[in-house]
Design an enzyme around this catalytic site. Structure first.
Site, PDB file in Angstrom:
ATOM      1  N   LYS A   1       0.816  -1.216   0.000  1.00 32.88           N
ATOM      2  CA  LYS A   1       0.000   0.000   0.000  1.00 32.88           C
ATOM      3  C   LYS A   1       0.847   1.263   0.000  1.00 32.88           C
ATOM      4  O   LYS A   1       2.030   1.249   0.353  1.00 32.88           O
ATOM      5  CB  LYS A   1      -0.984  -0.026   1.170  1.00 32.88           C
ATOM      6  CG  LYS A   1      -2.121  -1.006   0.856  1.00 32.88           C
ATOM      7  CD  LYS A   1      -3.337  -0.868   1.710  1.00 32.88           C
ATOM      8  CE  LYS A   1      -4.409  -1.821   1.157  1.00 32.88           C
ATOM      9  NZ  LYS A   1      -5.503  -2.043   2.064  1.00 32.88           N
TER      10      LYS A   1
ATOM     11  N   ARG B   1      -3.874  -9.917   4.558  1.00 39.88           N
ATOM     12  CA  ARG B   1      -4.172 -10.006   3.123  1.00 39.88           C
ATOM     13  C   ARG B   1      -2.941  -9.515   2.372  1.00 39.88           C
ATOM     14  O   ARG B   1      -2.555  -8.354   2.523  1.00 39.88           O
ATOM     15  CB  ARG B   1      -5.399  -9.132   2.820  1.00 39.88           C
ATOM     16  CG  ARG B   1      -5.838  -9.137   1.358  1.00 39.88           C
ATOM     17  CD  ARG B   1      -7.040  -8.215   1.176  1.00 39.88           C
ATOM     18  NE  ARG B   1      -7.491  -8.197  -0.193  1.00 39.88           N
ATOM     19  CZ  ARG B   1      -6.972  -7.422  -1.140  1.00 39.88           C
ATOM     20  NH1 ARG B   1      -5.978  -6.615  -0.858  1.00 39.88           N
ATOM     21  NH2 ARG B   1      -7.442  -7.468  -2.377  1.00 39.88           N
TER      22      ARG B   1
HETATM   23  C1  8Y7 Z   1      -8.156  -4.406   1.429  1.00 43.59           C
HETATM   24  C2  8Y7 Z   1      -9.149  -5.236   0.902  1.00 43.59           C
HETATM   25  C3  8Y7 Z   1      -8.166  -4.154  -0.709  1.00 43.59           C
HETATM   26  C4  8Y7 Z   1      -7.981  -4.389   2.837  1.00 43.59           C
HETATM   27  C5  8Y7 Z   1      -9.759  -6.005   2.972  1.00 43.59           C
HETATM   28  C6  8Y7 Z   1      -5.242  -3.045  -2.072  1.00 43.59           C
HETATM   29  C7  8Y7 Z   1     -10.047  -5.704  -1.363  1.00 43.59           C
HETATM   30  C8  8Y7 Z   1      -6.556  -2.468  -2.187  1.00 43.59           C
HETATM   31  N1  8Y7 Z   1      -7.536  -3.751   0.399  1.00 43.59           N
HETATM   32  N2  8Y7 Z   1      -9.943  -6.026   1.651  1.00 43.59           N
HETATM   33  N3  8Y7 Z   1      -9.149  -5.058  -0.442  1.00 43.59           N
HETATM   34  N4  8Y7 Z   1      -8.807  -5.209   3.561  1.00 43.59           N
HETATM   35  N5  8Y7 Z   1     -10.522  -6.776   3.769  1.00 43.59           N
HETATM   36  O1  8Y7 Z   1      -4.311  -2.206  -1.983  1.00 43.59           O
HETATM   37  O2  8Y7 Z   1      -7.171  -3.664   3.413  1.00 43.59           O
HETATM   38  O3  8Y7 Z   1      -5.028  -4.267  -2.074  1.00 43.59           O
HETATM   39  S1  8Y7 Z   1      -7.864  -3.616  -2.346  1.00 43.59           S
END
Ligand code: 8Y7
Length: 285
Positions: free
Chosen positions: A228, A262
């Site tokens: 990020k 994640r």
């Molecule tokens: C997150 C996410 C994304 C997160 C959860 C990226 C889909 C943006 N970020 N889902 N999704 N938490 N639960 O930078 O922080 O991966 S997308």
């Protein structure tokens, strides 16, 4: 503290930290856009290869997304999102023995994903679209409820909080009460402070520093810090150069109580978390 989460037919044991691997079937996600989706179709072979690799590297969950939520991303129609997600989930459910998570805010996509074998619904909008909570309840799947201030297109304009940790924490408690009022068992609910979603770099770091406050609830906490832009507020790195920093952030989150991370870089994260797990067991014995 909830120690396992019911994900439809499967259970996710949370006695040690778990890894969710990111698999986007979009043309434009900031890190892996276009790898598994090109020229209007899902590249199932490439998707399954990457999924197998992530599982071999130590992923416990695969998170499939058909809509990019990065600021300025192209809007996707419901039919298009449905087509991407259904194709991907069907293929993954047939070939991979794992929990499939679906990154969506669209009720019809939730319903179809559940029918195709998904185990977890991951909604960055916190199930706030009309009917989302009703449909999610009906699927019987697990939910990841995330905090976001504003909407993806505008959320980074001027995020403001009285106290970011307190405000996010309050939101998650309120939302949990609303979710359970819909008849959803608390053992199906994961919460997520939503790093990068309507937060400045400074607010993200404050949230991470005090993540223990968010993790003091009954619900397990999932965090997405991988690659990020808060990393680029410290280091001049393109997304694919953010692996080391991402692993460090994941480790710091787990140290503060996060149970699921994640990530894009599964292998590196798995090794780091294995060291954390071993150390934490040595402290106990
Ligand atoms: C997150 C996410 C994304 C997160 C959860 C990226 C889909 C943006 N970020 N889902 N999704 N938490 N639960 O930078 O922080 O991966 S997308």
């Amino acid at each position: 503290m909830v120690n396992a989460i019911s994900c439809g037919a499967r259970k996710l044991d949370l006695s040690c930290p778990r890894i969710m691997g990111v698999l986007n079937v979009t043309p434009d996600s900031f890190s892996d856009g276009g790898q598994f989706y090109r020229d209007g179709r899902v590249n199932t072979d490439a998707l399954l290869d990457r999924a197998e690799q992530m599982l071999a590297e130590g992923a416990d969950i695969l998170d499939v997304g058909g809509e990019s939520t990065r600021p300025g991303a192209l809007a996707v129609s419901e039919t298009e999102e449905l087509d991407r997600v259904v194709t991907a989930v069907e293929a993954l459910a047939q070939h991979c023995d794992t929990i499939i998570s679906v990154d969506t805010s669209t009720p019809s996509v939730m319903r179809e994903a559940a029918r195709c074998g998904a185990g977890l619904l991951n909604d960055v909008r916190g199930f706030k679209r009309p009917d989302a909570l009703q449909v999610a309840a009906e699927t019987g799947l697990a939910l990841c409820v995330m905090h976001m201030q504003g909407e993806p297109d505008t959320m980074q304009a001027a995020p403001t909080y009285t106290d970011v940790v307190h405000d996010v924490s309050e939101f998650l408690s309120q939302r949990l009460a609303e979710v359970t009022a819909f008849g959803i068992d608390p053992d199906r609910v994961i919460i997520d402070p939503g790093f990068g979603f309507g937060k400045t770099a400074q607010q993200n770091f404050e949230l991470l520093a005090r993540l223990g406050e968010v993790c003091s609830k009954e619900q397990p906490v999932l965090v997405g810090l991988s690659r990020k832009s808060m990393i680029s507020s410290v280091l001049d790195r393109s997304p694919d150069q953010r692996t080391y920093a991402s692993v460090a952030l994941a480790l710091m989150a787990v140290e503060r109580g996060a149970r699921i991370v994640r990530v894009h870089d599964v292998a590196a994260t798995f090794d780091a978390l294995s060291m954390w797990q071993t150390l934490s067991q040595s402290q106990r014995s």
